[in-house]
Scaffold this motif. Structure first.
Motif, PDB file in Angstrom:
ATOM      1  N   ILE A   7      -2.095 -18.029  -2.816  1.00  0.00           N
ATOM      2  CA  ILE A   7      -2.007 -17.489  -1.460  1.00  0.00           C
ATOM      3  C   ILE A   7      -2.927 -16.297  -1.298  1.00  0.00           C
ATOM      4  CG2 ILE A   7      -0.477 -16.285   0.146  1.00  0.00           C
ATOM      5  CD1 ILE A   7       1.796 -18.062  -0.826  1.00  0.00           C
ATOM      6  N   VAL A   8      -2.882 -15.371  -2.259  1.00  0.00           N
ATOM      7  CA  VAL A   8      -3.692 -14.151  -2.163  1.00  0.00           C
ATOM      8  C   VAL A   8      -5.180 -14.480  -2.161  1.00  0.00           C
ATOM      9  CG1 VAL A   8      -4.358 -12.065  -3.425  1.00  0.00           C
ATOM     10  CG2 VAL A   8      -1.938 -12.622  -3.131  1.00  0.00           C
ATOM     11  N   VAL A   9      -5.611 -15.376  -3.044  1.00  0.00           N
ATOM     12  CA  VAL A   9      -7.029 -15.732  -3.101  1.00  0.00           C
ATOM     13  C   VAL A   9      -7.481 -16.360  -1.785  1.00  0.00           C
ATOM     14  CG1 VAL A   9      -8.710 -17.251  -4.209  1.00  0.00           C
ATOM     15  CG2 VAL A   9      -7.099 -15.952  -5.603  1.00  0.00           C
ATOM     16  N   MET A  10      -6.693 -17.273  -1.242  1.00  0.00           N
ATOM     17  CA  MET A  10      -7.070 -17.926   0.004  1.00  0.00           C
ATOM     18  C   MET A  10      -7.082 -16.940   1.167  1.00  0.00           C
ATOM     19  SD  MET A  10      -5.424 -21.776  -0.123  1.00  0.00           S
ATOM     20  CE  MET A  10      -3.731 -21.254  -0.381  1.00  0.00           C
ATOM     21  N   HIS A  17     -24.386  -1.176   1.652  1.00  0.00           N
ATOM     22  CA  HIS A  17     -23.659   0.027   2.072  1.00  0.00           C
ATOM     23  C   HIS A  17     -22.264  -0.310   2.605  1.00  0.00           C
ATOM     24  CE1 HIS A  17     -27.604   1.976   1.797  1.00  0.00           C
ATOM     25  NE2 HIS A  17     -26.960   3.122   1.825  1.00  0.00           N
ATOM     26  N   CYS A  18     -22.083  -1.521   3.117  1.00  0.00           N
ATOM     27  CA  CYS A  18     -20.769  -1.931   3.611  1.00  0.00           C
ATOM     28  C   CYS A  18     -19.851  -2.436   2.504  1.00  0.00           C
ATOM     29  CB  CYS A  18     -20.928  -3.036   4.662  1.00  0.00           C
ATOM     30  SG  CYS A  18     -21.734  -2.516   6.180  1.00  0.00           S
ATOM     31  N   LEU A  19     -20.427  -2.757   1.357  1.00  0.00           N
ATOM     32  CA  LEU A  19     -19.646  -3.384   0.290  1.00  0.00           C
ATOM     33  C   LEU A  19     -18.475  -2.532  -0.192  1.00  0.00           C
ATOM     34  CD1 LEU A  19     -19.502  -5.960  -1.348  1.00  0.00           C
ATOM     35  CD2 LEU A  19     -21.008  -4.917  -3.047  1.00  0.00           C
ATOM     36  N   PRO A  20     -18.630  -1.221  -0.436  1.00  0.00           N
ATOM     37  CA  PRO A  20     -17.460  -0.444  -0.876  1.00  0.00           C
ATOM     38  C   PRO A  20     -16.311  -0.466   0.124  1.00  0.00           C
ATOM     39  CG  PRO A  20     -19.489   0.769  -1.297  1.00  0.00           C
ATOM     40  CD  PRO A  20     -19.863  -0.401  -0.469  1.00  0.00           C
ATOM     41  N   THR A  21     -16.629  -0.312   1.406  1.00  0.00           N
ATOM     42  CA  THR A  21     -15.579  -0.376   2.422  1.00  0.00           C
ATOM     43  C   THR A  21     -14.936  -1.746   2.462  1.00  0.00           C
ATOM     44  OG1 THR A  21     -16.779   1.249   3.766  1.00  0.00           O
ATOM     45  CG2 THR A  21     -15.085  -0.035   4.876  1.00  0.00           C
ATOM     46  N   ALA A  22     -15.752  -2.789   2.323  1.00  0.00           N
ATOM     47  CA  ALA A  22     -15.226  -4.153   2.340  1.00  0.00           C
ATOM     48  C   ALA A  22     -14.286  -4.396   1.163  1.00  0.00           C
ATOM     49  CB  ALA A  22     -16.374  -5.159   2.318  1.00  0.00           C
ATOM     50  N   ILE A  23     -14.629  -3.872  -0.004  1.00  0.00           N
ATOM     51  CA  ILE A  23     -13.787  -4.065  -1.188  1.00  0.00           C
ATOM     52  C   ILE A  23     -12.421  -3.426  -0.995  1.00  0.00           C
ATOM     53  CG2 ILE A  23     -13.520  -3.345  -3.597  1.00  0.00           C
ATOM     54  CD1 ILE A  23     -16.485  -3.863  -3.968  1.00  0.00           C
ATOM     55  N   VAL A  24     -12.406  -2.223  -0.445  1.00  0.00           N
ATOM     56  CA  VAL A  24     -11.130  -1.549  -0.204  1.00  0.00           C
ATOM     57  C   VAL A  24     -10.286  -2.347   0.783  1.00  0.00           C
ATOM     58  CG1 VAL A  24     -10.056   0.519   0.737  1.00  0.00           C
ATOM     59  CG2 VAL A  24     -12.019   0.726  -0.772  1.00  0.00           C
ATOM     60  N   GLN A  25     -10.908  -2.828   1.859  1.00  0.00           N
ATOM     61  CA  GLN A  25     -10.169  -3.593   2.851  1.00  0.00           C
ATOM     62  C   GLN A  25      -9.611  -4.896   2.276  1.00  0.00           C
ATOM     63  OE1 GLN A  25      -9.274  -2.848   6.150  1.00  0.00           O
ATOM     64  NE2 GLN A  25      -9.842  -0.848   5.355  1.00  0.00           N
ATOM     65  N   LEU A  26     -10.401  -5.569   1.463  1.00  0.00           N
ATOM     66  CA  LEU A  26      -9.940  -6.831   0.887  1.00  0.00           C
ATOM     67  C   LEU A  26      -8.851  -6.608  -0.153  1.00  0.00           C
ATOM     68  CD1 LEU A  26     -13.315  -8.767   0.544  1.00  0.00           C
ATOM     69  CD2 LEU A  26     -11.514  -9.083   2.253  1.00  0.00           C
ATOM     70  N   SER A  27      -8.933  -5.513  -0.892  1.00  0.00           N
ATOM     71  CA  SER A  27      -7.858  -5.221  -1.854  1.00  0.00           C
ATOM     72  C   SER A  27      -6.566  -4.898  -1.124  1.00  0.00           C
ATOM     73  CB  SER A  27      -8.264  -4.055  -2.760  1.00  0.00           C
ATOM     74  OG  SER A  27      -8.353  -2.844  -2.032  1.00  0.00           O
ATOM     75  N   MET A  28      -6.680  -4.203   0.020  1.00  0.00           N
ATOM     76  CA  MET A  28      -5.487  -3.947   0.833  1.00  0.00           C
ATOM     77  C   MET A  28      -4.942  -5.248   1.410  1.00  0.00           C
ATOM     78  SD  MET A  28      -6.641  -0.470   2.833  1.00  0.00           S
ATOM     79  CE  MET A  28      -5.185  -0.520   3.878  1.00  0.00           C
ATOM     80  N   ALA A  29      -5.843  -6.152   1.804  1.00  0.00           N
ATOM     81  CA  ALA A  29      -5.396  -7.453   2.317  1.00  0.00           C
ATOM     82  C   ALA A  29      -4.662  -8.243   1.245  1.00  0.00           C
ATOM     83  CB  ALA A  29      -6.600  -8.238   2.835  1.00  0.00           C
ATOM     84  N   ALA A  30      -5.143  -8.156   0.004  1.00  0.00           N
ATOM     85  CA  ALA A  30      -4.483  -8.871  -1.098  1.00  0.00           C
ATOM     86  C   ALA A  30      -3.065  -8.351  -1.305  1.00  0.00           C
ATOM     87  CB  ALA A  30      -5.298  -8.728  -2.379  1.00  0.00           C
ATOM     88  N   GLY A  31      -2.913  -7.029  -1.350  1.00  0.00           N
ATOM     89  CA  GLY A  31      -1.582  -6.465  -1.533  1.00  0.00           C
ATOM     90  C   GLY A  31      -0.670  -6.731  -0.356  1.00  0.00           C
ATOM     91  N   LEU A  37       4.908  -3.778  -8.110  1.00  0.00           N
ATOM     92  CA  LEU A  37       3.862  -3.513  -9.093  1.00  0.00           C
ATOM     93  C   LEU A  37       2.546  -4.190  -8.708  1.00  0.00           C
ATOM     94  CD1 LEU A  37       5.840  -3.825 -12.451  1.00  0.00           C
ATOM     95  CD2 LEU A  37       4.955  -1.735 -11.408  1.00  0.00           C
ATOM     96  N   MET A  38       2.607  -5.421  -8.234  1.00  0.00           N
ATOM     97  CA  MET A  38       1.382  -6.152  -7.918  1.00  0.00           C
ATOM     98  C   MET A  38       0.724  -5.645  -6.651  1.00  0.00           C
ATOM     99  SD  MET A  38       0.854  -7.863 -10.438  1.00  0.00           S
ATOM    100  CE  MET A  38       1.685  -8.497 -11.881  1.00  0.00           C
ATOM    101  N   VAL A  39       1.507  -5.231  -5.676  1.00  0.00           N
ATOM    102  CA  VAL A  39       0.916  -4.622  -4.477  1.00  0.00           C
ATOM    103  C   VAL A  39       0.196  -3.331  -4.846  1.00  0.00           C
ATOM    104  CG1 VAL A  39       1.439  -3.529  -2.263  1.00  0.00           C
ATOM    105  CG2 VAL A  39       2.538  -5.680  -2.863  1.00  0.00           C
ATOM    106  N   ALA A  40       0.839  -2.512  -5.678  1.00  0.00           N
ATOM    107  CA  ALA A  40       0.193  -1.278  -6.126  1.00  0.00           C
ATOM    108  C   ALA A  40      -1.052  -1.572  -6.949  1.00  0.00           C
ATOM    109  CB  ALA A  40       1.181  -0.450  -6.947  1.00  0.00           C
ATOM    110  N   ALA A  41      -1.001  -2.591  -7.811  1.00  0.00           N
ATOM    111  CA  ALA A  41      -2.154  -2.934  -8.648  1.00  0.00           C
ATOM    112  C   ALA A  41      -3.339  -3.389  -7.807  1.00  0.00           C
ATOM    113  CB  ALA A  41      -1.766  -4.021  -9.649  1.00  0.00           C
TER     114      ALA A  41
END
Length: 299
Positions: free
Chosen positions: A93-96, A203-217, A267-271
């Motif tokens: 689910i998270v990957v999709m 230049h957008c990649l760092p912001t995108a990574i943070v947003q996607l990690s938040m989306a995963a959690g 734990l996984m949301v925090a990770a």
């Protein structure tokens, strides 16, 4: 020879990024937790201590024991086996969700920054209007034709988080696209697409990574909430949200079952959030000093 040298430089940069991620306690914690999650998800495809579909009707509320490591869940199902099997469903689910959010957010960000002013304004207004729709409402709408399913969770979360992704990335993309070095590359004969690929996207990649990690959690939390409401993972399909939903109904009788599933979700949301933050710092040359070194020095 030149090709091998290029590959070596790429590997060197990847190694410096990985070392920086593992140089902080939060990065180590997040990396270990995510690695354990992936390993358990893969193992669960081939083995669980008790077959997921087997119910012990004589011990429906069994405390942790050698036969049931975390006890049973009130229906006789082994809690540990269900959490193991649920890790694979949750990972899928998270990957999709992350892939869907990245594709949708990338397309919308591109449309809001690289298209004509009229098209850009229309897309911005549409995104602002749609971003106000809660993910729960999207899931309820999707559940009408499809009923509760993994697809409903992925579609609702992916669309909702993709809109957030585009709204957050757009200001960064606009700021970079209007900068002096991008204008200079355009004056020297470079195309708009080349400027986007070479300057705006990195230049957008760092912001995108943070947003996607938040989306995963957030997708993990959303799956639990939607499953509790009956529009998420269907009954009989193992997931962390399904385990939490079942155990929460009888938490006064056997609270340990809710403890295990709730602890894993926390734990996984925090990770996910911590790993995204660590990776964002690791790919930023302003934070990761080793990326500013020449390849020869970095080795």
């Amino acid at each position: 020879m030149g090709r091998r040298g290029t590959m070596g430089r790429r590997d060197g940069k990847a190694g410096r990024v990985a070392r920086h991620v593992l140089s902080t306690p939060s990065g180590i914690f997040a990396s270990v937790m995510l690695a354990v999650w992936i390993v358990v998800a893969v193992v669960s495809l081939f083995w669980t201590p008790v077959p997921v579909g087997d119910s012990d009707g004589y011990h429906v509320w069994l405390a942790p024991s050698p036969s049931h490591w975390l006890g049973t869940d009130g229906s006789g199902f082994d809690v540990f086996s269900w959490l193991m099997a649920g890790s694979a469903v949750e990972l899928r689910i998270v990957v999709m969700v992350v892939v869907l959010a990245a594709i949708e957010g990338g397309i919308l960000s591109l449309a809001m920054t690289m298209s004509s002013p009229y098209v850009s304004d229309v897309v911005v207004v549409a995104v602002d209007a749609m971003i106000s729709i809660p993910v729960v409402l999207l899931a309820l709408l999707f559940s009408v034709p499809w009923s509760g399913s993994i697809g409903v969770v992925v579609a609702a979360c992916g669309i909702g988080y993709g809109l957030n992704f585009a709204r957050v990335v757009r200001p960064v993309a606009l700021s970079v696209s209007r900068s002096a070095f991008v204008e200079s590359s355009r004056v020297s004969g470079g195309s708009r697409w080349r400027a986007w690929r070479s300057h705006v996207l990195p230049h957008c990649l760092p912001t995108a990574i943070v947003q996607l990690s938040m989306a995963a959690g957030t997708a993990i939390l959303a799956e639990s909430g939607l499953t509790y409401l009956g529009v998420g993972v269907p009954s009989g399909t193992p997931s962390w949200g399904r385990s939490l939903s079942v155990s929460s109904q009888l938490i006064a009788i056997h609270p340990l079952t809710a403890l295990w599933s709730g602890l894993i979700v926390t734990l996984m949301v925090a990770a996910c959030g911590l790993w995204g933050d660590a990776l964002r710092d690791a790919i930023d040359p302003m934070v990761n000093v080793s990326l500013r070194l020449d390849d020869g020095d970095g080795e």
